[in-house]
Design a protein around this motif. Structure first.
Motif, PDB file in Angstrom:
ATOM      1  N   GLN A 172       0.827  -1.213   0.000  1.00 34.77           N
ATOM      2  CA  GLN A 172       0.000   0.000   0.000  1.00 34.77           C
ATOM      3  C   GLN A 172       0.857   1.258   0.000  1.00 34.77           C
ATOM      4  O   GLN A 172       0.375   2.337  -0.287  1.00 34.77           O
ATOM      5  CB  GLN A 172      -0.967   0.010   1.179  1.00 34.77           C
ATOM      6  N   HIS A 173       2.127   1.091   0.286  1.00 34.13           N
ATOM      7  CA  HIS A 173       3.008   2.257   0.262  1.00 34.13           C
ATOM      8  C   HIS A 173       3.501   2.549  -1.150  1.00 34.13           C
ATOM      9  O   HIS A 173       3.481   3.683  -1.602  1.00 34.13           O
ATOM     10  CB  HIS A 173       4.193   2.030   1.199  1.00 34.13           C
ATOM     11  N   TYR A 174       3.924   1.490  -1.852  1.00 33.99           N
ATOM     12  CA  TYR A 174       4.467   1.695  -3.189  1.00 33.99           C
ATOM     13  C   TYR A 174       3.384   1.699  -4.260  1.00 33.99           C
ATOM     14  O   TYR A 174       3.575   2.261  -5.331  1.00 33.99           O
ATOM     15  CB  TYR A 174       5.501   0.616  -3.516  1.00 33.99           C
ATOM     16  N   PHE A 175       2.295   1.028  -3.975  1.00 38.64           N
ATOM     17  CA  PHE A 175       1.243   0.924  -4.987  1.00 38.64           C
ATOM     18  C   PHE A 175      -0.097   1.369  -4.401  1.00 38.64           C
ATOM     19  O   PHE A 175      -0.982   0.542  -4.160  1.00 38.64           O
ATOM     20  CB  PHE A 175       1.152  -0.511  -5.513  1.00 38.64           C
ATOM     21  N   PRO A 176      -0.219   2.659  -4.165  1.00 39.38           N
ATOM     22  CA  PRO A 176      -1.471   3.159  -3.578  1.00 39.38           C
ATOM     23  C   PRO A 176      -2.674   2.881  -4.479  1.00 39.38           C
ATOM     24  O   PRO A 176      -3.803   2.881  -3.996  1.00 39.38           O
ATOM     25  CB  PRO A 176      -1.216   4.663  -3.433  1.00 39.38           C
ATOM     26  N   GLY A 177      -2.406   2.632  -5.759  1.00 41.45           N
ATOM     27  CA  GLY A 177      -3.497   2.302  -6.667  1.00 41.45           C
ATOM     28  C   GLY A 177      -3.955   0.858  -6.549  1.00 41.45           C
ATOM     29  O   GLY A 177      -4.803   0.431  -7.320  1.00 41.45           O
TER      30      GLY A 177
ATOM     31  N   GLN B  92      -2.780  -1.024 -10.143  1.00 43.72           N
ATOM     32  CA  GLN B  92      -1.514  -0.360 -10.439  1.00 43.72           C
ATOM     33  C   GLN B  92      -0.378  -1.373 -10.551  1.00 43.72           C
ATOM     34  O   GLN B  92       0.453  -1.293 -11.469  1.00 43.72           O
ATOM     35  CB  GLN B  92      -1.199   0.666  -9.339  1.00 43.72           C
ATOM     36  N   LEU B  93      -0.370  -2.323  -9.642  1.00 50.69           N
ATOM     37  CA  LEU B  93       0.682  -3.335  -9.668  1.00 50.69           C
ATOM     38  C   LEU B  93       0.659  -4.120 -10.978  1.00 50.69           C
ATOM     39  O   LEU B  93       1.699  -4.319 -11.628  1.00 50.69           O
ATOM     40  CB  LEU B  93       0.512  -4.272  -8.464  1.00 50.69           C
ATOM     41  N   VAL B  94      -0.519  -4.535 -11.389  1.00 49.54           N
ATOM     42  CA  VAL B  94      -0.653  -5.292 -12.633  1.00 49.54           C
ATOM     43  C   VAL B  94      -0.214  -4.436 -13.824  1.00 49.54           C
ATOM     44  O   VAL B  94       0.537  -4.896 -14.693  1.00 49.54           O
ATOM     45  CB  VAL B  94      -2.097  -5.781 -12.819  1.00 49.54           C
ATOM     46  N   ASN B  95      -0.675  -3.207 -13.856  1.00 52.46           N
ATOM     47  CA  ASN B  95      -0.330  -2.346 -14.986  1.00 52.46           C
ATOM     48  C   ASN B  95       1.175  -2.103 -15.070  1.00 52.46           C
ATOM     49  O   ASN B  95       1.746  -2.077 -16.161  1.00 52.46           O
ATOM     50  CB  ASN B  95      -1.074  -1.011 -14.874  1.00 52.46           C
TER      51      ASN B  95
END
Lengths: 195, 195
Positions: B45-50, B54-57
């Motif tokens: 949740q820190h690096y990928f707030p989306g 977001q992680l997948v993209n």
DNA sequence: TGCGTTCTATGACGGCTGTCATGATACTGG
DNA sequence: CCAGTATCATGACAGCCGTCATAGAACGCA
């Protein structure tokens, strides 16, 4: 589309195939299938005691044989039967379907392969059987068009590979470009294989 | 493989790409990614707030640019630079990877397209961008080999489509047959495009 | 030393999943 | 009419999912 004649069992298989090709296997829940088929929820454990795995495998098998019959019909409907014309016919049909449905759904077998090929052996086998069921009539048709028998199966595989890949790219791009340009280039090359 | 130098963030993106290409997007949980990357769970949740989207993209984008660089390297490494040789090189590399890993993983972009093209627009866009990032260097290479510029992009798309489709079939069949026979037939045809 | 930012840790939440137990209903054959 | 099988209905179960709130640790900088 779903005739009243079809029992709930077949409707569920068809609905499963439809939802899988749209959303993938994992994202398709059995409850979704039941609702989409307008089938009673209790039927799932009655008709498919093997659970979701059985339902998915039957959907894959159904698409496999259904599409195989479609391929045969394409071949018979060609007025000028050449390998290139057949391939163009297939890509055209897919391009039309994609635009008609707003690019909402690709190939059920591709989805099953990507999602479950590693985790569920029986599904992978079913997908392989589907591809084989498409290769055979395709290769036979090529042979009938004058392609040397030694090359017919390779060429059938090439056609299938290109079609599946172009379909995938088209879906990502929301544009039939990949299908049309693949056909534009490959069709003449295929025709060059008949002496 | 994962160097100590790489921060947890990049490791998570790479792990996501790896798991997606093996199991699909939906079947890959963020907890799985965290564990596979050896990263702290709180980092997600820190690096990928989306969130997962977001992680997948980012995984899709990472594979997109990484593979684009690989394509460029393939082109430069060819001793006899022809379209057919380039295509054979690509299929050979994939065939080797499939056999080495026991057919446990296909193309990340294909998996993302099949699973999320309909439900998540941003992922579909990312996948399309990845395909575009592969088509460009491929088309440039073809032009450099003497292919007429009007056909370079179409032929690049054809190569990509065939590769993706053959990869899919090979995974379903657990056999590199589709890759080798597609290359055997298509490579000479591609070489025929350079006058 | 002390403050502020960056990163990590943990536990909980609601929601959805596939599966199953249980029971009601429909229909068919004797 | 009755018995038995086929079909349907409902609710519950454990487990996983993505997300988030909260709090602690590590670190650089003044």
């Amino acid at each position: 589309m779903a005739k009243r004649e079809r029992g709930p069992r077949e409707r569920m298989v068809m609905s499963a195939a439809e939802l899988i090709r749209r959303d993938g296997v994992s994202a398709t829940g059995v409850r979704d299938v039941v609702e989409h088929a307008g089938a009673p929820r209790g039927s799932v454990q009655h008709y498919f005691p093997g659970g979701k795995v059985q339902l998915v495998n039957e959907a894959v098998a159904w698409v496999g044989s259904y599409t195989a019959r479609r391929i045969v019909r394409y071949v018979e409907a060609l007025e000028r039967p050449t390998p290139g014309a057949l391939f163009t016919e297939m890509t055209d049909k897919w391009a039309a379907e994609l635009t008609a449905t707003g690019f909402a759904g690709g190939c059920t077998i591709a989805a099953a392969t990507v999602d479950w090929a590693d985790s569920t052996e029986s599904t992978r086998t079913a997908a392989a059987a589907a591809f084989a069921a498409w290769t055979r009539p395709l290769a036979d048709a090529l042979t009938g068009m004058g392609v040397p028998e030694t090359r017919s199966e390779d060429l059938a595989t090439l056609m299938l590979s290109t079609l599946e890949g172009a379909l995938l790219i088209a879906r990502a791009e929301r544009d039939v470009r990949a299908l049309t340009s693949a056909a534009r280039e490959l069709a003449p090359m295929l025709d060059g294989a008949v002496p």
